[in-house]
Motif scaffolding. Structure first.
Motif, mmCIF file in Angstrom:
data_model
loop_
_atom_site.group_PDB
_atom_site.id
_atom_site.type_symbol
_atom_site.label_atom_id
_atom_site.label_comp_id
_atom_site.label_asym_id
_atom_site.label_seq_id
_atom_site.Cartn_x
_atom_site.Cartn_y
_atom_site.Cartn_z
ATOM 1 N N ASN A 103 0.820 -1.446 0.253
ATOM 2 C CA ASN A 103 -0.144 0.047 0.090
ATOM 3 C C ASN A 103 1.226 1.307 -0.022
ATOM 4 O O ASN A 103 1.971 1.302 0.605
ATOM 5 C CB ASN A 103 -0.858 0.270 1.298
ATOM 6 C CG ASN A 103 -2.439 0.872 1.428
ATOM 7 O OD1 ASN A 103 -1.467 2.234 0.131
ATOM 8 N ND2 ASN A 103 -3.500 0.287 1.499
ATOM 9 N N THR A 104 1.359 2.142 -1.044
ATOM 10 C CA THR A 104 1.090 3.184 -1.051
ATOM 11 C C THR A 104 1.468 4.738 -0.620
ATOM 12 O O THR A 104 1.152 5.784 -1.088
ATOM 13 C CB THR A 104 1.716 3.102 -2.743
ATOM 14 O OG1 THR A 104 1.071 3.730 -3.013
ATOM 15 C CG2 THR A 104 2.882 2.237 -3.626
ATOM 16 N N SER A 105 -0.101 3.868 0.164
ATOM 17 C CA SER A 105 -0.646 5.554 0.634
ATOM 18 C C SER A 105 0.240 6.122 1.554
ATOM 19 O O SER A 105 0.842 5.567 2.290
ATOM 20 C CB SER A 105 -1.865 5.645 1.390
ATOM 21 O OG SER A 105 -1.540 4.263 2.338
ATOM 22 N N ARG A 106 -0.335 7.625 1.861
ATOM 23 C CA ARG A 106 0.766 8.230 3.180
ATOM 24 C C ARG A 106 -0.391 7.647 4.194
ATOM 25 O O ARG A 106 0.878 7.430 5.297
ATOM 26 C CB ARG A 106 0.045 9.987 3.410
ATOM 27 C CG ARG A 106 0.237 10.606 2.088
ATOM 28 C CD ARG A 106 0.073 11.688 2.447
ATOM 29 N NE ARG A 106 0.098 12.560 0.854
ATOM 30 C CZ ARG A 106 -0.110 14.133 0.858
ATOM 31 N NH1 ARG A 106 -0.123 15.010 2.041
ATOM 32 N NH2 ARG A 106 0.948 14.370 -0.173
ATOM 33 N N LEU A 107 -1.370 7.040 4.443
ATOM 34 C CA LEU A 107 -1.397 6.627 6.236
ATOM 35 C C LEU A 107 -0.638 5.277 6.250
ATOM 36 O O LEU A 107 0.030 5.090 7.264
ATOM 37 C CB LEU A 107 -2.955 5.871 5.780
ATOM 38 C CG LEU A 107 -3.120 5.089 6.382
ATOM 39 C CD1 LEU A 107 -3.059 5.947 8.375
ATOM 40 C CD2 LEU A 107 -4.837 5.037 6.466
ATOM 41 N N SER A 108 -0.128 4.267 4.902
ATOM 42 C CA SER A 108 0.276 3.028 4.867
ATOM 43 C C SER A 108 2.340 3.614 5.463
ATOM 44 O O SER A 108 2.830 3.273 6.674
ATOM 45 C CB SER A 108 0.586 2.551 3.583
ATOM 46 O OG SER A 108 1.249 1.625 4.093
ATOM 47 N N SER A 109 2.722 4.993 4.710
ATOM 48 C CA SER A 109 4.278 4.577 5.449
ATOM 49 C C SER A 109 4.089 5.919 6.689
ATOM 50 O O SER A 109 4.409 5.558 7.544
ATOM 51 C CB SER A 109 4.450 6.711 4.203
ATOM 52 O OG SER A 109 4.248 5.998 2.993
#
Length: 279
Positions: A103-109
């Motif tokens: 998952n490359t979303s900001r939440l994942s990061s």
């Protein structure tokens, strides 16, 4: 002539590296050597001189320490806690790392950043509130200990899995998805087998910790029948009497299985750490 001039410095460099490695290996091995030779001595011999070889080889210390440890029962307790904790950590950490890496979303990061921050929190800083909280909800002894190990070891394990997963192309996921596999089937049947070196690394590093840990079990286990091997070893050290000859023999018995495990799996451990480096 040119080849010999180039080869000579290389041979010197190689010899120096080998010599340095032997010196470092000797320094690391020497304390264990002292433990082994003193485990065969009587208590009087140990106090006379710890650096000399024993006058005779006898297994009396090992036999007595084996009985005093109640080895089979305490080893079973240690194995139950170690294996149970490892199973939880391997599956939770690998699944968390898989979800975060794909998952490359900001939440994942952000979540990955929170997981990585856990590596910087020392156990001593949360020790008292952690034990107090688990005591209030009646989650001490073996079940609570496994849950605590899960929480404490998840950050490092997820970090290693995450780095390894960054090296596995997403095209494998897409191919399995086209074949009709769901997300869990992709993780379990396609991705997880490719993580074998990292899984072995996670198992060995955490097994070394869980098997030899004294502090956390001493705080969370309050039933005599559930004592682990490190807790049982504490009885060799009384208020007025310290039985070093038995304690050293018990120490050899306790660390031998974990040393064998590490030697057998060390090749996978080195590969798993290199694969787990963030790419």
């Amino acid at each position: 002539m040119k080849q010999s001039k180039v080869k000579h410095p290389r041979q010197i460099k190689k010899a120096l590296l080998i010599f340095s490695g032997l010196v470092l290996a000797s320094l690391w091995f020497y304390p264990f050597f002292l433990v082994v030779i003193n485990s065969f001595k009587t208590k009087a011999e140990i106090f006379q001189n710890t650096l000399t070889l024993p006058t005779g080889l006898t297994l009396d210390n090992y036999i007595e320490s084996f009985e005093r440890l109640d080895f089979f029962k305490s080893a079973a307790n240690s194995l139950l806690i170690t294996i149970g904790s490892l199973v939880l950590i391997v599956f939770v950490s690998s699944m968390a790392a898989y979800a975060l890496s794909r998952n490359t979303s900001r939440l994942s990061s952000f979540l990955y950043f929170i997981v990585a921050i856990g590596l910087l929190i020392p156990f001593q800083g949360i020790m008292i509130p952690l034990i107090s909280l688990f005591g209030q909800v009646s989650m001490l002894n073996q079940p609570g200990l496994m849950v605590m190990y899960l929480g404490l070891a998840t950050s490092m394990s997820t970090f290693l899995y995450y780095g390894a997963l960054r090296g596995i192309p997403k095209s494998l996921d897409e191919a399995a998805l086209i074949d009709g596999a769901n997300t869990f089937q992709i993780y379990w049947q396609v991705i997880f087998p490719l993580l074998k070196p990292t899984t072995v690394t996670v198992i060995v590093l955490n097994a070394l910790w869980f098997w030899n840990d004294y502090l956390l079990p001493s705080l969370s286990i309050n039933k005599a029948g559930m004592y682990t091997i490190p807790l049982q070893m504490f009885y060799f050290f009384g208020e007025f009497n310290k039985q070093w000859h038995l304690a050293l023999a018990a120490l050899v018995i306790v660390v031998l299985p974990i040393i064998i495990l590490f030697v057998v799996l060390q090749k996978h451990v080195v590969k798993g750490i290199s694969d787990g480096a963030v790419k």
